[in-house]
Design an enzyme around this catalytic site. Structure first.
Site, PDB file in Angstrom:
ATOM      1  N   CYS A  69      -1.915  -0.158  -4.209  1.00 42.87           N
ATOM      2  CA  CYS A  69      -1.877  -1.539  -3.707  1.00 42.87           C
ATOM      3  C   CYS A  69      -2.296  -1.601  -2.244  1.00 42.87           C
ATOM      4  O   CYS A  69      -2.994  -2.520  -1.841  1.00 42.87           O
ATOM      5  CB  CYS A  69      -0.468  -2.120  -3.810  1.00 42.87           C
ATOM      6  SG  CYS A  69       0.414  -1.676  -5.288  1.00 42.87           S
ATOM      7  N   ASP A  70      -1.848  -0.651  -1.445  1.00 46.36           N
ATOM      8  CA  ASP A  70      -1.956  -0.804   0.010  1.00 46.36           C
ATOM      9  C   ASP A  70      -2.849   0.221   0.699  1.00 46.36           C
ATOM     10  O   ASP A  70      -3.196   0.045   1.871  1.00 46.36           O
ATOM     11  CB  ASP A  70      -0.554  -0.698   0.647  1.00 46.36           C
ATOM     12  CG  ASP A  70       0.389  -1.761   0.095  1.00 46.36           C
ATOM     13  OD1 ASP A  70      -0.084  -2.855  -0.212  1.00 46.36           O
ATOM     14  OD2 ASP A  70       1.600  -1.479  -0.014  1.00 46.36           O
ATOM     15  N   CYS A 102       3.386   1.908  -2.701  1.00 44.79           N
ATOM     16  CA  CYS A 102       2.273   1.859  -3.644  1.00 44.79           C
ATOM     17  C   CYS A 102       0.939   2.094  -2.945  1.00 44.79           C
ATOM     18  O   CYS A 102       0.421   1.208  -2.257  1.00 44.79           O
ATOM     19  CB  CYS A 102       2.277   0.497  -4.334  1.00 44.79           C
ATOM     20  SG  CYS A 102       0.905   0.289  -5.463  1.00 44.79           S
TER      21      CYS A 102
END
Ligand code: NAP
Length: 309
Positions: free
Chosen positions: A134-135, A131
């Site tokens: 997200c990261d 992701c």
């Protein structure tokens, strides 16, 4: 005793919740470990009707939940551990507690497909991720070369998003044409920071010994030539697998685990309905999942009405 329990809180689950709530069925929505579903990990959603400027995936899902709750849906953070669909009412065990329900809507979605490499598993969260939203902004990825694996819309979206942080993004695809929609493919391939690596597969993520990602080993599937590419992160975006393991052997599904509805959203077990990505490997869009959630809600409502006659 619940009238309707919905497993999953993505587009399908929350739309089913909205419709069953408006039918005064006070549905119980069990979120699973990812409340809001996979869309919460997307940055901007540009193809959900009604949002001409696009809408943040997390915000879209928060709004859907609020809309369902406004009409009486009960959204509960919880993971279903087991289901007994052999008799009615159905019994679910949710974080150790039994929940009984007259009908069930399975909207459990799909999870990220993995490359199934040992090194990938060992380096997950140490540079291997599924992701970008997200990261991607983590300090370890800033101004570093990054790798995205895949050739679909997800891979293109991840690669484009990562150009904000990376020095360069290598897009590794096993063929020489992208599967992504035309607009996404064009946007991706015209981005000067994205370098496609065609006809190639990742055979190993380096370096397990150092306990962090330092690169990938690649193999050209046409020439069998092997090479190494330095990178600080590997973003795997090669599709999804349906979250249907709980229902194996009970609910009819195909060889890949996608639930096969019998008629409309009805499954082979009367009173159990299905919606969204756990049963759809063809369209897999936010808007189609929402539509299927609506259909499952209407089917469940009609089923309950027929039962009470
Ligand atoms: P997808 O369309 O199934 O694409 C998966 C990609 O990964 C394909 O290019 C496939 O290669 C490759 N792949 C699969 N298994 C692999 C493996 N083991 N090793 C290496 N490569 C592998 O999945 P997706 O990109 O996640 O998209 C899923 C659905 O969501 C699609 O319907 C898409 O349109 C939608 N979506 C839409 C948007 C948007 O519109 N904004 C964003 C994301 C996703 P092949 O091409 O060779 O099969």
């Amino acid at each position: 005793m619940e009238k309707v329990v919905i497993i999953g809180s993505g587009c399908a689950g929350l739309t089913a919740a909205l419709y069953t709530a408006r039918a005064n069925l006070e549905p119980l929505v069990l979120t699973g470990i990812m409340p809001g579903g996979l869309l919460t990990t997307t940055s901007i959603v540009e193809n959900f009707p009604g949002f001409p400027e696009g809408i943040d995936g997390y915000e879209l899902m928060t709004r859907m939940q609020k809309q369902a709750e406004r009409f009486g849906a009960k959204v509960k953070f919880g993971t279903v551990e087991s289901v007994d669909l052999s008799k009615r009412p159905f019994t679910l065990v949710v974080d150790g507690d039994p929940v009984q329900t007259q009908t069930l809507i399975i909207a459990s979605g799909a999870g990220h497909r993995h490359l199934d490499l040992e090194s990938e598993a060992l380096l997950e969260k140490k540079g291997v991720t599924y992701c970008a939203t997200c990261d991607g902004a983590l300090p370890m990825f800033r101004n570093q070369p990054l790798v995205v694996v895949g050739g679909g819309d997800s891979a293109c979206e991840e690669a484009t998003y990562l150009t904000r942080f990376a020095s360069v993004v290598y897009l590794i695809h096993r063929r020489d044409t992208l599967r992504a929609s035309k607009i996404m493919a064009e946007r991706t391939l015209s981005n000067p920071k994205i370098k496609p690596v065609w006809d190639s597969v990742v055979t190993e993520v380096l370096d397990v010994k150092q306990d962090k990602v330092t690169g990938v080993k690649l193999k050209n599937v046409k020439t069998s030539k092997e090479s190494t590419l330095d990178c600080a992160g590997v973003f795997v975006a090669i599709g999804h697998v349906p979250n249907t393991q709980l229902f194996k052997g009970v609910i009819d599904m195909d060889e890949n685990g996608y639930i096969i509805p019998k008629q409309g959203s009805a499954t082979n077990v009367p009173g159990v309905f299905v919606a969204g990505d756990c049963s759809d490997h063809v369209y897999r869009q936010a808007v189609t999942a929402a539509g299927l959630g609506c259909a499952a809600a209407i089917d469940a409502e009609r089923y309950l009405a027929a039962m009470s006659q």
